[in-house]
Write an enzyme that holds these catalytic residues in place. Sequence first.
Site, PDB file in Angstrom:
ATOM      1  N   ARG A 174      52.534  59.882  61.274  1.00 55.41           N
ATOM      2  CA  ARG A 174      51.922  61.022  61.890  1.00 55.41           C
ATOM      3  C   ARG A 174      51.038  62.019  60.859  1.00 55.41           C
ATOM      4  NH1 ARG A 174      55.288  63.882  66.069  1.00 55.41           N
ATOM      5  NH2 ARG A 174      57.169  63.315  64.614  1.00 55.41           N
ATOM      6  N   PRO A 188      51.919  51.064  59.924  1.00 49.72           N
ATOM      7  CA  PRO A 188      51.402  50.685  61.072  1.00 49.72           C
ATOM      8  C   PRO A 188      51.235  51.548  62.221  1.00 49.72           C
ATOM      9  CG  PRO A 188      52.950  49.014  60.429  1.00 49.72           C
ATOM     10  CD  PRO A 188      53.185  50.261  59.740  1.00 49.72           C
ATOM     11  N   LEU A 189      50.189  51.898  62.821  1.00 52.86           N
ATOM     12  CA  LEU A 189      50.097  53.042  63.813  1.00 52.86           C
ATOM     13  C   LEU A 189      49.301  52.537  65.087  1.00 52.86           C
ATOM     14  CD1 LEU A 189      48.840  55.869  61.308  1.00 52.86           C
ATOM     15  CD2 LEU A 189      51.223  55.762  62.534  1.00 52.86           C
ATOM     16  N   THR A 190      50.072  52.494  66.207  1.00 51.11           N
ATOM     17  CA  THR A 190      49.555  51.865  67.386  1.00 51.11           C
ATOM     18  C   THR A 190      48.195  52.694  67.853  1.00 51.11           C
ATOM     19  OG1 THR A 190      51.655  51.139  67.807  1.00 51.11           O
ATOM     20  CG2 THR A 190      49.927  51.217  69.761  1.00 51.11           C
ATOM     21  N   ASN A 210      61.101  56.529  56.295  1.00 51.32           N
ATOM     22  CA  ASN A 210      59.755  56.848  56.876  1.00 51.32           C
ATOM     23  C   ASN A 210      60.406  58.233  57.946  1.00 51.32           C
ATOM     24  OD1 ASN A 210      58.297  55.784  59.820  1.00 51.32           O
ATOM     25  ND2 ASN A 210      57.275  56.688  58.071  1.00 51.32           N
ATOM     26  N   GLY A 211      59.262  59.129  57.784  1.00 51.61           N
ATOM     27  CA  GLY A 211      59.545  60.295  59.023  1.00 51.61           C
ATOM     28  C   GLY A 211      59.116  61.608  58.194  1.00 51.61           C
ATOM     29  N   ASP A 212      58.245  62.277  58.920  1.00 48.56           N
ATOM     30  CA  ASP A 212      58.001  63.676  58.551  1.00 48.56           C
ATOM     31  C   ASP A 212      57.708  64.001  57.196  1.00 48.56           C
ATOM     32  OD1 ASP A 212      58.611  64.003  61.263  1.00 48.56           O
ATOM     33  OD2 ASP A 212      60.892  64.816  60.533  1.00 48.56           O
ATOM     34  N   CYS A 245      59.776  49.539  67.625  1.00 51.52           N
ATOM     35  CA  CYS A 245      58.853  50.223  68.727  1.00 51.52           C
ATOM     36  C   CYS A 245      59.692  50.511  69.875  1.00 51.52           C
ATOM     37  CB  CYS A 245      57.922  48.957  69.191  1.00 51.52           C
ATOM     38  SG  CYS A 245      56.852  49.677  70.354  1.00 51.52           S
ATOM     39  N   LYS A 269      60.869  46.722  59.863  1.00 47.21           N
ATOM     40  CA  LYS A 269      60.964  48.205  59.893  1.00 47.21           C
ATOM     41  C   LYS A 269      62.121  48.250  61.208  1.00 47.21           C
ATOM     42  CE  LYS A 269      58.237  52.360  60.769  1.00 47.21           C
ATOM     43  NZ  LYS A 269      57.111  53.076  61.331  1.00 47.21           N
TER      44      LYS A 269
END
Length: 454
Positions: free
Chosen positions: A322, A103-105, A296-298, A188, A227
């Site tokens: 991202r 999910p990406l705001t 999750n991450g990078d 968040c 998450k």
Amino acid sequence: PESQGDGSKTAETEDGANAEMKEAMATEPEKKAEDKAGDDAKVGNGSVEGSDGKDAAEAPALDPAPSNDKDATPPAADPMDLSPLPRKERKLIDFRNKVYVAPLTTVGNLPFRRIMKKFGADITCGEMAVATQLLSGNAGEWALLKRHPDEDVFGIQIAGGFPDQFARVSEVLEKEIEADFVDLNLGCPIDVICDKGAGAALMLREKKLKNCLLEISRTLSCPFTMKIRTGWDEGKPFAHNLVPKVQGWQIPGLSAIMLHGRSRLQRYSRLADWDYIERVAASQSPDHPRIPLIGNGDVFSYSDYEEKMAREGINATAMLARGALIKPWLPTEIKEQRNWDISATERLDLLKDFVRFGLEHWGSDQQGVNSTRRFLLEWLSFLYRYVPVGMLEVLPQQMNQRPPLHMCGRNDLETLMLSRNCADWIKISEMLLGPVPEGFRFEPKHKASAYKYQ
């Protein structure tokens, strides 16, 4: 004289016969009525006399004649079954070896997710929706839950701070929304969310977290996930203590935990700590069923994915955030195990697709054009960070690397796409949506200092 006498006798006989016949005809209806009454009485007593004089016990039982009496009491109906309906069976989701777009705001809208599906994403999830806004009927918040037919495995993410909020919103989602899973947001970092006890702040209140999970489990028929982050402060991570506790609660329907390798105060600065993610995966107890842990991450290239998934205890799921914003073709690279030197023309084509999907979703009137332009510009504030493979000295590009200031591409369009200047992003939007109104200015919603309009 004898004949006359015989005649008179004959006449008398005929008169007597006629009188007897009349009497029989007069009494016949009364006899029939008596016989019928007797038969009814015998039927009511359970016995009928047969033609041979035998008892009706040897004859088949007769059904009572239907009554036409309006005042007769109707037969008693079967008691109503008030037992609860059986629960729907939860359809579990296998996240292994899948490309999952997190999910990406703001930027993770429906047109963007359609682009990701086009490049091979397996699982998509809508933007974070706030439970209180959904319960108040906010139309903009409900729009975040909309699903496109291309999204074959689709989830929705909810943020809330209290069990009763999750109980009520889960009831509404169960009736109104078709989703394959629901994700509980405990990551968040935004102040306005954390100040209300939601997002990363919910990690700090274990009792409320447990009750929230129980309420969701009781209501939803689909599986759900959560998450989280490593903790509140980078120096004091506590996810390695929280995850075993959640495992010990044994909440039915909790099918996975997604762990972002940064703390709440880090937000998105520095690199994600995958060593700590591996530590959290190893912290689960062997006394209870393991909950799949997804890191999750990078993840920014197929080599990043392979290196991170090789760590012990981590579910083999490519969860992109991202990295997908900067390189939306990343699912193709992961599945085909290659570094794609995508051309500027191909990148412009995917922007054309986004604009087309945006006008379909937000409308082709002026308001729809404005919305499409706004979200296109938000996305361009990430897309410019991509450095073409053919221009790199070392492969692959890392998440924290940016193109040098005033970097020139291999053609004018590539140079324009490498620019960090908001005015150049507006120029790209004009190529696709026409000129902007006079005095139009844009600043990305995330307001990072590197992207402020000069």
